[in-house]
Design a protein around this motif. Structure first.
Motif, PDB file in Angstrom:
ATOM      1  N   LEU A  49      32.816 -52.550 -26.691  1.00  0.00           N
ATOM      2  CA  LEU A  49      33.227 -51.695 -25.443  1.00  0.00           C
ATOM      3  C   LEU A  49      34.829 -51.929 -25.255  1.00  0.00           C
ATOM      4  CD1 LEU A  49      30.732 -53.674 -23.290  1.00  0.00           C
ATOM      5  CD2 LEU A  49      30.365 -51.461 -24.314  1.00  0.00           C
ATOM      6  N   ASP A  50      35.328 -52.896 -25.905  1.00  0.00           N
ATOM      7  CA  ASP A  50      36.919 -52.966 -25.607  1.00  0.00           C
ATOM      8  C   ASP A  50      37.510 -51.872 -26.400  1.00  0.00           C
ATOM      9  OD1 ASP A  50      36.408 -55.098 -24.177  1.00  0.00           O
ATOM     10  OD2 ASP A  50      37.110 -56.656 -25.817  1.00  0.00           O
ATOM     11  N   GLU A  51      37.037 -51.589 -27.699  1.00  0.00           N
ATOM     12  CA  GLU A  51      37.674 -50.542 -28.640  1.00  0.00           C
ATOM     13  C   GLU A  51      37.355 -49.182 -27.914  1.00  0.00           C
ATOM     14  OE1 GLU A  51      39.593 -50.847 -30.942  1.00  0.00           O
ATOM     15  OE2 GLU A  51      39.152 -52.872 -31.813  1.00  0.00           O
ATOM     16  N   GLN A  52      36.107 -49.008 -27.454  1.00  0.00           N
ATOM     17  CA  GLN A  52      35.825 -47.758 -26.883  1.00  0.00           C
ATOM     18  C   GLN A  52      36.562 -47.406 -25.391  1.00  0.00           C
ATOM     19  OE1 GLN A  52      34.530 -45.415 -28.095  1.00  0.00           O
ATOM     20  NE2 GLN A  52      32.247 -45.138 -27.678  1.00  0.00           N
ATOM     21  N   ALA A  53      36.878 -48.477 -24.991  1.00  0.00           N
ATOM     22  CA  ALA A  53      37.649 -48.356 -23.694  1.00  0.00           C
ATOM     23  C   ALA A  53      39.005 -47.808 -23.934  1.00  0.00           C
ATOM     24  CB  ALA A  53      37.963 -49.753 -22.630  1.00  0.00           C
ATOM     25  N   ILE A  54      39.676 -48.236 -24.945  1.00  0.00           N
ATOM     26  CA  ILE A  54      41.117 -47.600 -25.508  1.00  0.00           C
ATOM     27  C   ILE A  54      40.582 -46.085 -25.522  1.00  0.00           C
ATOM     28  CG2 ILE A  54      42.857 -47.876 -27.058  1.00  0.00           C
ATOM     29  CD1 ILE A  54      42.162 -50.881 -27.084  1.00  0.00           C
ATOM     30  N   LEU A  55      39.808 -45.844 -26.613  1.00  0.00           N
ATOM     31  CA  LEU A  55      39.707 -44.610 -27.187  1.00  0.00           C
ATOM     32  C   LEU A  55      39.325 -43.355 -26.007  1.00  0.00           C
ATOM     33  CD1 LEU A  55      37.795 -45.060 -30.446  1.00  0.00           C
ATOM     34  CD2 LEU A  55      40.156 -44.646 -30.213  1.00  0.00           C
ATOM     35  N   PHE A  56      38.319 -43.910 -24.975  1.00  0.00           N
ATOM     36  CA  PHE A  56      38.070 -43.292 -24.007  1.00  0.00           C
ATOM     37  C   PHE A  56      39.501 -42.702 -23.149  1.00  0.00           C
ATOM     38  CE2 PHE A  56      33.578 -43.442 -22.469  1.00  0.00           C
ATOM     39  CZ  PHE A  56      32.939 -43.261 -23.938  1.00  0.00           C
ATOM     40  N   GLU A  57      40.623 -43.391 -23.397  1.00  0.00           N
ATOM     41  CA  GLU A  57      41.849 -43.052 -22.478  1.00  0.00           C
ATOM     42  C   GLU A  57      42.624 -42.154 -23.539  1.00  0.00           C
ATOM     43  OE1 GLU A  57      42.176 -43.546 -19.244  1.00  0.00           O
ATOM     44  OE2 GLU A  57      40.391 -44.765 -18.783  1.00  0.00           O
ATOM     45  N   SER A  58      42.315 -41.917 -24.750  1.00  0.00           N
ATOM     46  CA  SER A  58      43.098 -41.240 -25.600  1.00  0.00           C
ATOM     47  C   SER A  58      43.356 -39.756 -25.281  1.00  0.00           C
ATOM     48  CB  SER A  58      42.903 -41.496 -27.075  1.00  0.00           C
ATOM     49  OG  SER A  58      41.655 -40.988 -27.487  1.00  0.00           O
ATOM     50  N   ASP A  59      44.286 -39.059 -25.759  1.00  0.00           N
ATOM     51  CA  ASP A  59      44.593 -37.741 -25.570  1.00  0.00           C
ATOM     52  C   ASP A  59      43.820 -37.147 -26.816  1.00  0.00           C
ATOM     53  OD1 ASP A  59      46.365 -37.873 -23.661  1.00  0.00           O
ATOM     54  OD2 ASP A  59      48.242 -37.849 -24.987  1.00  0.00           O
ATOM     55  N   ALA A  60      43.703 -37.871 -28.128  1.00  0.00           N
ATOM     56  CA  ALA A  60      42.924 -37.334 -29.126  1.00  0.00           C
ATOM     57  C   ALA A  60      41.364 -37.142 -28.575  1.00  0.00           C
ATOM     58  CB  ALA A  60      42.961 -38.335 -30.282  1.00  0.00           C
ATOM     59  N   LYS A  61      40.677 -38.094 -28.082  1.00  0.00           N
ATOM     60  CA  LYS A  61      39.554 -37.948 -27.802  1.00  0.00           C
ATOM     61  C   LYS A  61      39.299 -36.839 -26.892  1.00  0.00           C
ATOM     62  CE  LYS A  61      36.567 -39.219 -24.029  1.00  0.00           C
ATOM     63  NZ  LYS A  61      36.719 -39.146 -22.551  1.00  0.00           N
ATOM     64  N   ARG A  62      40.080 -36.488 -25.896  1.00  0.00           N
ATOM     65  CA  ARG A  62      39.803 -35.275 -24.947  1.00  0.00           C
ATOM     66  C   ARG A  62      40.007 -34.189 -25.724  1.00  0.00           C
ATOM     67  NH1 ARG A  62      39.124 -34.115 -19.796  1.00  0.00           N
ATOM     68  NH2 ARG A  62      39.315 -36.332 -19.243  1.00  0.00           N
ATOM     69  N   ALA A  63      41.022 -34.002 -26.651  1.00  0.00           N
ATOM     70  CA  ALA A  63      41.382 -32.687 -27.401  1.00  0.00           C
ATOM     71  C   ALA A  63      40.117 -32.383 -28.418  1.00  0.00           C
ATOM     72  CB  ALA A  63      42.555 -32.662 -28.104  1.00  0.00           C
ATOM     73  N   ARG A  64      39.747 -33.626 -28.888  1.00  0.00           N
ATOM     74  CA  ARG A  64      38.638 -33.230 -29.885  1.00  0.00           C
ATOM     75  C   ARG A  64      37.301 -32.947 -29.127  1.00  0.00           C
ATOM     76  NH1 ARG A  64      38.662 -35.414 -35.294  1.00  0.00           N
ATOM     77  NH2 ARG A  64      40.864 -35.829 -36.099  1.00  0.00           N
ATOM     78  N   MET A  65      37.028 -33.354 -28.012  1.00  0.00           N
ATOM     79  CA  MET A  65      35.821 -33.039 -27.357  1.00  0.00           C
ATOM     80  C   MET A  65      35.947 -31.839 -26.855  1.00  0.00           C
ATOM     81  SD  MET A  65      34.546 -36.597 -25.648  1.00  0.00           S
ATOM     82  CE  MET A  65      33.877 -37.986 -26.521  1.00  0.00           C
ATOM     83  N   THR A  66      36.976 -31.462 -26.312  1.00  0.00           N
ATOM     84  CA  THR A  66      37.303 -29.920 -25.647  1.00  0.00           C
ATOM     85  C   THR A  66      37.300 -29.053 -26.874  1.00  0.00           C
ATOM     86  OG1 THR A  66      39.077 -30.875 -24.095  1.00  0.00           O
ATOM     87  CG2 THR A  66      39.226 -28.557 -24.583  1.00  0.00           C
ATOM     88  N   ALA A  67      37.525 -29.428 -28.164  1.00  0.00           N
ATOM     89  CA  ALA A  67      37.595 -28.345 -29.270  1.00  0.00           C
ATOM     90  C   ALA A  67      36.153 -28.202 -29.498  1.00  0.00           C
ATOM     91  CB  ALA A  67      38.248 -28.900 -30.391  1.00  0.00           C
ATOM     92  N   PHE A  68      35.327 -29.254 -29.553  1.00  0.00           N
ATOM     93  CA  PHE A  68      33.847 -29.298 -29.740  1.00  0.00           C
ATOM     94  C   PHE A  68      33.056 -28.583 -28.886  1.00  0.00           C
ATOM     95  CE2 PHE A  68      29.571 -30.957 -29.017  1.00  0.00           C
ATOM     96  CZ  PHE A  68      29.069 -31.028 -30.194  1.00  0.00           C
ATOM     97  N   LEU A  69      33.278 -28.834 -27.622  1.00  0.00           N
ATOM     98  CA  LEU A  69      32.613 -27.851 -26.714  1.00  0.00           C
ATOM     99  C   LEU A  69      33.137 -26.537 -26.598  1.00  0.00           C
ATOM    100  CD1 LEU A  69      33.038 -30.171 -23.467  1.00  0.00           C
ATOM    101  CD2 LEU A  69      30.978 -29.776 -24.903  1.00  0.00           C
ATOM    102  N   ASN A  70      34.340 -26.071 -26.892  1.00  0.00           N
ATOM    103  CA  ASN A  70      34.710 -24.899 -27.068  1.00  0.00           C
ATOM    104  C   ASN A  70      34.122 -24.096 -28.303  1.00  0.00           C
ATOM    105  OD1 ASN A  70      36.384 -24.723 -24.706  1.00  0.00           O
ATOM    106  ND2 ASN A  70      38.171 -25.368 -25.948  1.00  0.00           N
ATOM    107  N   LYS A  71      34.106 -24.794 -29.240  1.00  0.00           N
ATOM    108  CA  LYS A  71      33.473 -24.357 -30.830  1.00  0.00           C
ATOM    109  C   LYS A  71      31.763 -23.804 -30.368  1.00  0.00           C
ATOM    110  CE  LYS A  71      32.458 -25.231 -35.651  1.00  0.00           C
ATOM    111  NZ  LYS A  71      32.934 -25.908 -36.560  1.00  0.00           N
ATOM    112  N   ARG A  72      31.143 -25.017 -29.577  1.00  0.00           N
ATOM    113  CA  ARG A  72      29.901 -24.727 -29.555  1.00  0.00           C
ATOM    114  C   ARG A  72      29.495 -23.687 -28.504  1.00  0.00           C
ATOM    115  NH1 ARG A  72      26.306 -29.698 -26.571  1.00  0.00           N
ATOM    116  NH2 ARG A  72      27.577 -29.013 -25.041  1.00  0.00           N
ATOM    117  N   GLY A  73      30.508 -23.399 -27.506  1.00  0.00           N
ATOM    118  CA  GLY A  73      30.154 -22.195 -26.783  1.00  0.00           C
ATOM    119  C   GLY A  73      30.630 -20.936 -27.434  1.00  0.00           C
ATOM    120  N   GLN A  74      31.410 -20.885 -28.191  1.00  0.00           N
ATOM    121  CA  GLN A  74      31.751 -19.653 -29.006  1.00  0.00           C
ATOM    122  C   GLN A  74      30.607 -19.516 -29.930  1.00  0.00           C
ATOM    123  OE1 GLN A  74      35.362 -20.546 -31.260  1.00  0.00           O
ATOM    124  NE2 GLN A  74      36.698 -20.353 -29.204  1.00  0.00           N
ATOM    125  N   ASN A  75      29.759 -20.451 -30.604  1.00  0.00           N
ATOM    126  CA  ASN A  75      28.917 -20.394 -31.378  1.00  0.00           C
ATOM    127  C   ASN A  75      27.401 -19.733 -30.799  1.00  0.00           C
ATOM    128  OD1 ASN A  75      30.358 -21.164 -33.532  1.00  0.00           O
ATOM    129  ND2 ASN A  75      29.351 -23.332 -33.603  1.00  0.00           N
TER     130      ASN A  75
END
Length: 255
Positions: free
Chosen positions: A221-247
Protein backbone atom coordinates in the motif's frame (compact mmCIF):
# COMPACT_ATOMS: atom_id res chain seq x y z
CA UNK A 1 36.12 0.16 -19.00
CA UNK A 2 38.63 -2.59 -18.16
CA UNK A 3 39.50 -3.32 -14.55
CA UNK A 4 41.75 -5.94 -13.01
CA UNK A 5 39.04 -8.55 -12.51
CA UNK A 6 36.04 -7.19 -14.41
CA UNK A 7 35.20 -5.86 -17.83
CA UNK A 8 32.46 -3.24 -17.56
CA UNK A 9 30.30 -1.90 -20.39
CA UNK A 10 27.86 0.83 -19.41
CA UNK A 11 24.95 1.67 -21.69
CA UNK A 12 22.19 4.21 -21.28
CA UNK A 13 19.81 1.77 -19.60
CA UNK A 14 21.94 -1.19 -18.48
CA UNK A 15 25.39 -2.27 -17.39
CA UNK A 16 27.13 -5.43 -18.58
CA UNK A 17 29.91 -6.78 -16.40
CA UNK A 18 32.09 -9.75 -17.26
CA UNK A 19 33.91 -11.63 -14.52
CA UNK A 20 37.30 -11.65 -16.17
CA UNK A 21 39.78 -13.94 -14.46
CA UNK A 22 39.80 -16.78 -17.01
CA UNK A 23 43.16 -18.06 -15.78
CA UNK A 24 41.41 -19.14 -12.56
CA UNK A 25 38.01 -19.88 -14.17
CA UNK A 26 36.79 -16.54 -12.83
CA UNK A 27 37.27 -17.46 -9.18
CA UNK A 28 36.10 -14.70 -6.88
CA UNK A 29 39.02 -13.08 -5.09
CA UNK A 30 39.18 -9.96 -2.95
CA UNK A 31 40.04 -7.78 -5.92
CA UNK A 32 36.94 -8.91 -7.81
CA UNK A 33 34.82 -8.38 -4.70
CA UNK A 34 36.12 -4.82 -4.33
CA UNK A 35 35.41 -4.06 -7.99
CA UNK A 36 31.90 -5.50 -7.75
CA UNK A 37 31.24 -3.31 -4.71
CA UNK A 38 32.28 -0.31 -6.82
CA UNK A 39 29.81 -1.34 -9.54
CA UNK A 40 27.08 -1.69 -6.91
CA UNK A 41 27.80 1.77 -5.55
CA UNK A 42 27.38 3.25 -9.02
CA UNK A 43 24.11 1.37 -9.62
CA UNK A 44 22.73 2.38 -6.25
CA UNK A 45 23.18 6.04 -7.13
CA UNK A 46 22.15 5.64 -10.79
CA UNK A 47 19.88 2.58 -11.10
CA UNK A 48 20.13 0.47 -14.25
CA UNK A 49 19.58 -3.16 -15.14
CA UNK A 50 22.72 -5.21 -14.48
CA UNK A 51 23.85 -8.23 -16.55
CA UNK A 52 26.61 -10.43 -15.09
CA UNK A 53 28.49 -12.99 -17.19
CA UNK A 54 31.88 -14.69 -17.14
CA UNK A 55 34.81 -14.79 -19.55
CA UNK A 56 36.28 -17.88 -21.13
CA UNK A 57 33.28 -20.19 -21.08
CA UNK A 58 32.87 -20.12 -17.29
CA UNK A 59 30.56 -18.02 -15.12
CA UNK A 60 32.52 -18.39 -11.87
CA UNK A 61 34.19 -21.44 -10.37
CA UNK A 62 33.76 -20.24 -6.78
CA UNK A 63 35.77 -18.32 -4.24
CA UNK A 64 39.53 -18.18 -4.75
CA UNK A 65 40.78 -21.11 -2.65
CA UNK A 66 44.26 -19.60 -2.44
CA UNK A 67 42.77 -16.76 -0.42
CA UNK A 68 40.16 -18.84 1.37
CA UNK A 69 42.67 -21.25 2.84
CA UNK A 70 44.20 -18.54 5.04
CA UNK A 71 40.90 -17.05 6.22
CA UNK A 72 39.81 -17.75 9.76
CA UNK A 73 37.03 -16.98 12.20
CA UNK A 74 37.31 -13.21 11.80
CA UNK A 75 36.95 -13.36 8.02
CA UNK A 76 34.08 -15.85 8.25
CA UNK A 77 32.13 -13.58 10.58
CA UNK A 78 32.85 -10.58 8.35
CA UNK A 79 30.78 -12.21 5.58
CA UNK A 80 33.04 -11.09 2.75
CA UNK A 81 31.04 -12.77 -0.03
CA UNK A 82 27.73 -12.59 1.83
CA UNK A 83 27.88 -8.81 2.13
CA UNK A 84 28.56 -8.43 -1.59
CA UNK A 85 25.83 -10.83 -2.67
CA UNK A 86 23.33 -9.16 -0.35
CA UNK A 87 24.21 -5.85 -1.95
CA UNK A 88 23.74 -7.27 -5.46
CA UNK A 89 20.38 -8.77 -4.49
CA UNK A 90 19.28 -5.40 -3.10
CA UNK A 91 20.22 -3.34 -6.17
CA UNK A 92 17.32 -1.09 -7.16
CA UNK A 93 16.83 -2.49 -10.66
CA UNK A 94 16.73 -6.16 -11.73
CA UNK A 95 19.94 -8.18 -12.07
CA UNK A 96 20.44 -10.93 -14.67
CA UNK A 97 23.02 -13.71 -14.36
CA UNK A 98 24.10 -15.02 -17.78
CA UNK A 99 25.61 -18.41 -16.94
CA UNK A 100 27.95 -20.23 -19.29
CA UNK A 101 29.87 -23.27 -18.12
CA UNK A 102 30.49 -23.73 -14.42
CA UNK A 103 28.76 -21.72 -11.71
CA UNK A 104 30.07 -23.43 -8.60
CA UNK A 105 30.35 -22.53 -4.92
CA UNK A 106 30.46 -18.78 -4.55
CA UNK A 107 29.83 -18.45 -8.27
CA UNK A 108 26.54 -20.29 -7.87
CA UNK A 109 25.69 -18.16 -4.84
CA UNK A 110 26.30 -15.04 -6.89
CA UNK A 111 23.85 -16.36 -9.48
CA UNK A 112 21.29 -17.19 -6.77
CA UNK A 113 21.45 -13.56 -5.59
CA UNK A 114 20.39 -12.31 -9.03
CA UNK A 115 16.75 -11.74 -9.97
CA UNK A 116 16.99 -13.76 -13.19
CA UNK A 117 19.27 -16.51 -14.45
CA UNK A 118 19.77 -17.52 -18.10
CA UNK A 119 22.03 -20.48 -18.89
CA UNK A 120 23.78 -22.00 -21.87
CA UNK A 121 23.42 -25.65 -22.79
CA UNK A 122 26.80 -26.37 -21.18
CA UNK A 123 26.05 -24.74 -17.82
CA UNK A 124 26.77 -26.68 -14.61
CA UNK A 125 25.52 -25.31 -11.27
CA UNK A 126 26.45 -26.68 -7.87
CA UNK A 127 27.79 -26.12 -4.36
CA UNK A 128 30.68 -28.44 -3.46
CA UNK A 129 31.73 -26.47 -0.36
CA UNK A 130 31.24 -29.31 2.11
CA UNK A 131 33.89 -31.25 0.21
CA UNK A 132 36.33 -28.47 1.12
CA UNK A 133 35.41 -28.52 4.81
CA UNK A 134 33.16 -25.45 4.78
CA UNK A 135 29.50 -24.63 4.14
CA UNK A 136 27.97 -22.66 1.32
CA UNK A 137 27.81 -19.67 3.62
CA UNK A 138 27.02 -16.82 1.24
CA UNK A 139 23.33 -17.44 0.67
CA UNK A 140 22.90 -20.94 -0.73
CA UNK A 141 21.52 -22.48 2.47
CA UNK A 142 18.52 -20.14 2.40
CA UNK A 143 18.26 -18.79 -1.15
CA UNK A 144 18.54 -22.18 -2.83
CA UNK A 145 15.62 -23.81 -0.95
CA UNK A 146 13.49 -20.80 -1.90
CA UNK A 147 14.49 -21.19 -5.54
CA UNK A 148 14.34 -24.97 -6.07
CA UNK A 149 12.76 -26.39 -2.91
CA UNK A 150 14.37 -27.96 0.14
CA UNK A 151 14.73 -31.56 -1.17
CA UNK A 152 16.70 -30.49 -4.26
CA UNK A 153 18.69 -27.95 -2.24
CA UNK A 154 19.75 -30.76 0.10
CA UNK A 155 20.83 -32.89 -2.85
CA UNK A 156 23.03 -30.04 -4.04
CA UNK A 157 24.40 -28.90 -0.68
CA UNK A 158 24.70 -32.24 1.12
CA UNK A 159 25.18 -34.82 -1.63
CA UNK A 160 27.08 -32.88 -4.29
CA UNK A 161 24.47 -32.84 -7.03
CA UNK A 162 25.50 -30.61 -9.92
CA UNK A 163 22.61 -29.32 -12.01
CA UNK A 164 22.83 -29.41 -15.77
CA UNK A 165 21.20 -26.67 -17.80
CA UNK A 166 18.23 -28.98 -18.46
CA UNK A 167 17.91 -29.69 -14.72
CA UNK A 168 18.04 -25.99 -13.89
CA UNK A 169 15.38 -25.17 -16.49
CA UNK A 170 13.07 -27.93 -15.26
CA UNK A 171 13.45 -26.62 -11.69
CA UNK A 172 12.94 -23.01 -12.92
CA UNK A 173 16.25 -22.03 -11.40
CA UNK A 174 16.96 -20.58 -14.84
CA UNK A 175 14.32 -19.03 -17.05
CA UNK A 176 15.88 -19.92 -20.39
CA UNK A 177 18.57 -22.16 -21.92
CA UNK A 178 20.37 -21.04 -25.07
CA UNK A 179 23.44 -21.94 -27.08
CA UNK A 180 26.64 -20.27 -25.83
CA UNK A 181 26.86 -17.91 -28.80
CA UNK A 182 23.40 -16.53 -28.02
CA UNK A 183 23.80 -15.99 -24.29
CA UNK A 184 24.35 -12.25 -24.17
CA UNK A 185 21.72 -11.64 -26.85
CA UNK A 186 19.24 -13.56 -24.69
CA UNK A 187 20.25 -11.52 -21.64
CA UNK A 188 19.77 -8.30 -23.59
CA UNK A 189 16.37 -9.49 -24.85
CA UNK A 190 15.30 -10.13 -21.25
CA UNK A 191 16.65 -6.73 -20.22
CA UNK A 192 14.64 -5.16 -23.06
CA UNK A 193 11.45 -6.81 -21.78
CA UNK A 194 12.15 -5.60 -18.26
CA UNK A 195 12.85 -2.08 -19.46
CA UNK A 196 9.46 -1.85 -21.18
CA UNK A 197 8.12 -1.31 -17.67
CA UNK A 198 8.30 1.88 -15.63
CA UNK A 199 11.59 2.02 -13.68
CA UNK A 200 9.96 3.38 -10.53
CA UNK A 201 7.38 0.59 -10.62
CA UNK A 202 10.15 -1.99 -11.11
CA UNK A 203 12.11 -0.66 -8.15
CA UNK A 204 8.99 -0.53 -5.96
CA UNK A 205 8.19 -4.12 -6.90
CA UNK A 206 11.70 -5.26 -5.99
CA UNK A 207 11.40 -3.56 -2.60
CA UNK A 208 8.01 -5.19 -1.99
CA UNK A 209 9.31 -8.61 -3.00
CA UNK A 210 12.26 -8.24 -0.61
CA UNK A 211 10.09 -7.18 2.34
CA UNK A 212 9.36 -9.81 5.02
CA UNK A 213 5.96 -11.50 4.93
CA UNK A 214 4.96 -9.64 8.09
CA UNK A 215 5.37 -6.29 6.27
CA UNK A 216 2.61 -7.10 3.80
CA UNK A 217 0.14 -5.76 2.82
CA UNK A 218 1.22 -2.42 4.26
CA UNK A 219 4.43 -2.28 2.26
CA UNK A 220 2.42 -2.76 -0.95
CA UNK A 221 0.00 0.00 0.00
CA UNK A 222 2.83 2.38 0.83
CA UNK A 223 4.61 1.74 -2.46
CA UNK A 224 1.36 2.00 -4.42
CA UNK A 225 0.48 5.30 -2.73
CA UNK A 226 3.67 6.82 -4.12
CA UNK A 227 3.19 5.37 -7.60
CA UNK A 228 -0.44 6.48 -7.79
CA UNK A 229 0.76 10.09 -7.56
CA UNK A 230 3.42 9.73 -10.25
CA UNK A 231 3.42 11.37 -13.67
CA UNK A 232 4.56 8.08 -15.21
CA UNK A 233 1.47 6.26 -13.92
CA UNK A 234 -0.88 8.81 -15.45
CA UNK A 235 1.05 8.94 -18.74
CA UNK A 236 1.24 5.15 -19.09
CA UNK A 237 -2.43 4.63 -18.22
CA UNK A 238 -3.48 7.40 -20.61
CA UNK A 239 -1.41 5.81 -23.38
CA UNK A 240 -3.00 2.43 -22.60
CA UNK A 241 -6.53 3.84 -22.82
CA UNK A 242 -5.75 5.72 -26.02
CA UNK A 243 -4.29 2.61 -27.63
CA UNK A 244 -7.27 0.51 -26.57
CA UNK A 245 -9.60 3.14 -28.03
CA UNK A 246 -7.71 3.14 -31.32
CA UNK A 247 -7.76 -0.66 -31.48
CA UNK A 248 -11.50 -0.67 -30.84
CA UNK A 249 -12.11 1.85 -33.64
CA UNK A 250 -9.94 -0.22 -35.99
CA UNK A 251 -11.85 -3.39 -35.12
CA UNK A 252 -15.19 -1.64 -35.64
CA UNK A 253 -14.03 -0.32 -39.00
CA UNK A 254 -13.14 -3.82 -40.16
CA UNK A 255 -16.59 -5.22 -39.36
Amino acid sequence: MAQASLSVEERSDRVHIVLNRPESRNSIDQGMIDELHAVCAKLESGPKVLVISGAGGTFASGADIRQMIDRGRTEALAGINTTLFQRIAALPMPVIAAIDGYALGGGAELAYACDFRIATTRAKIGNPEAGLGIIAGAGATWRLPELVGEPVAKEILLAGRVLTAADALELRLVSEVVEPAGLLDAADALADRILNYDPDALMATKRALAAPRSAHPQVDLDEQAILFESDAKRARMTAFLNKRGQNKKTAEGEE
